[in-house]
Design an enzyme around this catalytic site. Structure first.
Site, PDB file in Angstrom:
ATOM      1  N   TYR A 154      -2.975  -1.177  10.085  1.00 63.88           N
ATOM      2  CA  TYR A 154      -2.865  -1.602   8.676  1.00 63.88           C
ATOM      3  C   TYR A 154      -1.471  -1.280   8.139  1.00 63.88           C
ATOM      4  CZ  TYR A 154      -3.917  -1.493   3.622  1.00 63.88           C
ATOM      5  OH  TYR A 154      -3.920  -1.685   2.266  1.00 63.88           O
ATOM      6  N   SER A 205       0.863  -1.195   0.000  1.00 63.41           N
ATOM      7  CA  SER A 205       0.000   0.000   0.000  1.00 63.41           C
ATOM      8  C   SER A 205       0.888   1.230   0.000  1.00 63.41           C
ATOM      9  CB  SER A 205      -0.880   0.003   1.243  1.00 63.41           C
ATOM     10  OG  SER A 205      -1.413   1.299   1.477  1.00 63.41           O
TER      11      SER A 205
HETATM   12  N1  NDP Z   1      -8.495  -0.451  -2.459  1.00 58.89           N
HETATM   13  C1  NDP Z   1      -7.450   0.284  -2.116  1.00 58.89           C
HETATM   14  O1  NDP Z   1      -7.533   1.552  -2.095  1.00 58.89           O
HETATM   15  C2  NDP Z   1      -6.147  -0.323  -1.771  1.00 58.89           C
HETATM   16  C3  NDP Z   1      -5.996  -1.675  -1.525  1.00 58.89           C
HETATM   17  N2  NDP Z   1      -4.766  -2.175  -1.193  1.00 58.89           N
HETATM   18  C4  NDP Z   1      -4.558  -3.600  -0.950  1.00 58.89           C
HETATM   19  O2  NDP Z   1      -4.999  -4.334  -2.077  1.00 58.89           O
HETATM   20  C5  NDP Z   1      -5.476  -5.610  -1.687  1.00 58.89           C
HETATM   21  C6  NDP Z   1      -6.857  -5.843  -2.262  1.00 58.89           C
HETATM   22  O3  NDP Z   1      -7.690  -4.807  -1.820  1.00 58.89           O
HETATM   23  P1  NDP Z   1      -9.119  -4.506  -2.449  1.00 58.89           P
HETATM   24  O4  NDP Z   1      -9.299  -5.235  -3.713  1.00 58.89           O
HETATM   25  O5  NDP Z   1      -9.279  -3.035  -2.404  1.00 58.89           O
HETATM   26  O6  NDP Z   1     -10.027  -5.133  -1.294  1.00 58.89           O
HETATM   27  P2  NDP Z   1     -11.480  -5.829  -1.348  1.00 58.89           P
HETATM   28  O7  NDP Z   1     -11.936  -5.806   0.069  1.00 58.89           O
HETATM   29  O8  NDP Z   1     -12.322  -5.197  -2.375  1.00 58.89           O
HETATM   30  O9  NDP Z   1     -11.104  -7.313  -1.741  1.00 58.89           O
HETATM   31  C7  NDP Z   1     -10.354  -8.063  -0.859  1.00 58.89           C
HETATM   32  C8  NDP Z   1     -10.203  -9.467  -1.401  1.00 58.89           C
HETATM   33  O10 NDP Z   1      -9.429 -10.208  -0.458  1.00 58.89           O
HETATM   34  C9  NDP Z   1     -10.138 -11.385  -0.130  1.00 58.89           C
HETATM   35  N3  NDP Z   1      -9.911 -11.760   1.257  1.00 58.89           N
HETATM   36  C10 NDP Z   1     -10.035 -10.979   2.337  1.00 58.89           C
HETATM   37  N4  NDP Z   1      -9.808 -11.688   3.455  1.00 58.89           N
HETATM   38  C11 NDP Z   1      -9.540 -12.956   3.046  1.00 58.89           C
HETATM   39  C12 NDP Z   1      -9.243 -14.149   3.720  1.00 58.89           C
HETATM   40  N5  NDP Z   1      -9.185 -14.197   5.060  1.00 58.89           N
HETATM   41  N6  NDP Z   1      -9.004 -15.261   2.997  1.00 58.89           N
HETATM   42  C13 NDP Z   1      -9.074 -15.225   1.646  1.00 58.89           C
HETATM   43  N7  NDP Z   1      -9.365 -14.123   0.957  1.00 58.89           N
HETATM   44  C14 NDP Z   1      -9.597 -13.000   1.642  1.00 58.89           C
HETATM   45  C15 NDP Z   1     -11.604 -11.042  -0.348  1.00 58.89           C
HETATM   46  O11 NDP Z   1     -12.335 -12.225  -0.636  1.00 58.89           O
HETATM   47  P3  NDP Z   1     -13.448 -12.877   0.330  1.00 58.89           P
HETATM   48  O12 NDP Z   1     -14.033 -11.769   1.140  1.00 58.89           O
HETATM   49  O13 NDP Z   1     -14.400 -13.519  -0.613  1.00 58.89           O
HETATM   50  O14 NDP Z   1     -12.681 -13.868   1.153  1.00 58.89           O
HETATM   51  C16 NDP Z   1     -11.537 -10.141  -1.568  1.00 58.89           C
HETATM   52  O15 NDP Z   1     -11.547 -10.898  -2.749  1.00 58.89           O
HETATM   53  C17 NDP Z   1      -5.422  -5.627  -0.152  1.00 58.89           C
HETATM   54  O16 NDP Z   1      -4.256  -6.298   0.272  1.00 58.89           O
HETATM   55  C18 NDP Z   1      -5.337  -4.148   0.220  1.00 58.89           C
HETATM   56  O17 NDP Z   1      -4.660  -3.971   1.432  1.00 58.89           O
HETATM   57  C19 NDP Z   1      -3.657  -1.378  -1.104  1.00 58.89           C
HETATM   58  C20 NDP Z   1      -3.764  -0.052  -1.332  1.00 58.89           C
HETATM   59  C21 NDP Z   1      -4.999   0.591  -1.718  1.00 58.89           C
HETATM   60  C1  AKB Z   2      -6.197   1.042   1.970  1.00 54.48           C
HETATM   61  C2  AKB Z   2      -5.005   1.597   1.350  1.00 54.48           C
HETATM   62  O1  AKB Z   2      -3.966   1.025   1.367  1.00 54.48           O
HETATM   63  C3  AKB Z   2      -5.116   2.917   0.644  1.00 54.48           C
HETATM   64  N1  AKB Z   2      -3.864   3.365   0.216  1.00 54.48           N
HETATM   65  C4  AKB Z   2      -5.814   3.933   1.488  1.00 54.48           C
HETATM   66  O2  AKB Z   2      -5.107   4.788   2.054  1.00 54.48           O
HETATM   67  O3  AKB Z   2      -7.032   3.868   1.577  1.00 54.48           O
END
Ligand code: NDP
Ligand code: AKB
Length: 236
Positions: free
Chosen positions: A142, A129
């Site tokens: 986080y 992130s």
């Molecule tokens: N969106 C943003 O602004 C940002 C996101 N990120 C990172 O990107 C990654 C994806 O984020 P994003 O797509 O936004 O998040 P979402 O919450 O939209 O998606 C998260 C995904 O992770 C899966 N997941 C969560 N917990 C588990 C678990 N215990 N076991 C298996 N799968 C799991 C969920 O599937 P399910 O619930 O079906 O298990 C889902 O598919 C994360 O690591 C986040 O920290 C980093 C920076 C910015």
């Molecule tokens: C969840 C993230 O990592 C993102 N960069 C944020 O600040 O929301």
């Protein structure tokens, strides 16, 4: 990979010719993405798995390798976050962030790393992130979990580079995903609300998927160690 960035990465890797195994807890969503990929002529496997369950993750990898062959690329994308100030003691949420973002990450790496080193080939992509570049109020735990990911990745890279294994950290800024929408509901402090409760540009998940594709498509001797991707209007 059931939604957000993980789903976009799965679609783009499959379109680029990779056989993709997708894991998440919501199997129904995975099946929909699997169907989409199959209709486009790609190969995808949908496997229910909670990354917090170490034995379950090992089964996921064994099943994947029996079905599709050795894992060449592992994308550690599963993540959880909430905008909470630490003084409010949402300790169960602290645990969940550590359990998914730290222990879940280790469970996934532990299931593939020996095999990659033995085969002298592999690529581990860890979803970090932009909070490792700049502190954001409400994301202390986080950020700690993502600093773990970064520190572990830097050291792992030293350990495995001679075994033909590469480690990439992708650092997204704001991305428009179901998780991002949901966590905005966790804003509770005036300090947090003032920071985040205004319209600001967010990237499409596909942009982050493109960064992953760029890293994994490099020639064998090239290592893309980290990629920071921000909306242009939100420079750090
Ligand atoms: N969106 C943003 O602004 C940002 C996101 N990120 C990172 O990107 C990654 C994806 O984020 P994003 O797509 O936004 O998040 P979402 O919450 O939209 O998606 C998260 C995904 O992770 C899966 N997941 C969560 N917990 C588990 C678990 N215990 N076991 C298996 N799968 C799991 C969920 O599937 P399910 O619930 O079906 O298990 C889902 O598919 C994360 O690591 C986040 O920290 C980093 C920076 C910015
Ligand atoms: C969840 C993230 O990592 C993102 N960069 C944020 O600040 O929301």
């Amino acid at each position: 990979a059931s939604c957000g960035i993980g789903a976009a990465i799965s679609r783009q890797l499959a379109a680029a010719g990779a056989k993709v195994a997708m894991a998440a807890r919501r199997e129904n969503l995975l099946k929909e993405i699997q169907d989409e990929i199959s209709k486009e002529g790609g190969v995808a496997l949908a496997v229910r798995c909670d990354v917090k369950n170490r034995a379950g993750v090992k089964e996921l990898i064994q099943y994947t390798e029996r079905t599709l062959g050795p894992v060449d690329i592992l994308v550690n994308n599963a993540g959880y976050w909430a905008f909470r100030c630490m003084k409010n003691l949402h300790e169960e949420e602290w645990d969940e962030q550590v359990d998914v973002n730290v222990k879940g990450l280790l469970n996934c790496i532990g299931a593939v790393i020996s095999g990659m080193c033995e085969r002298k080939s592999g690529h581990i992509v860890n979803m970090s992130s932009d909070c490792v570049k700049q502190p954001f109020v409400g994301l202390a735990v986080y950020a700690g979990s993502k600093y773990f990911l970064e520190g572990m990745s830097r050291t792992l890279r030293q350990e495995v580079c001679k075994d033909g294994v590469r480690v990439t950290c992708v650092q997204p800024g704001d991305v428009d995903t179901p998780g991002a929408v949901k966590t905005l509901m966790t804003l509770e402090d005036e300090q947090c609300k003032a920071l985040y409760s205004y319209p600001h540009p967010a990237l499409e998940p596909e942009v982050i998927a493109q960064a992953v594709l760029y890293a994994v498509a490099q020639p064998d001797h090239v290592a893309v160690n980290e990629i920071l991707v921000e909306p242009r209007e939100c420079p750090l």
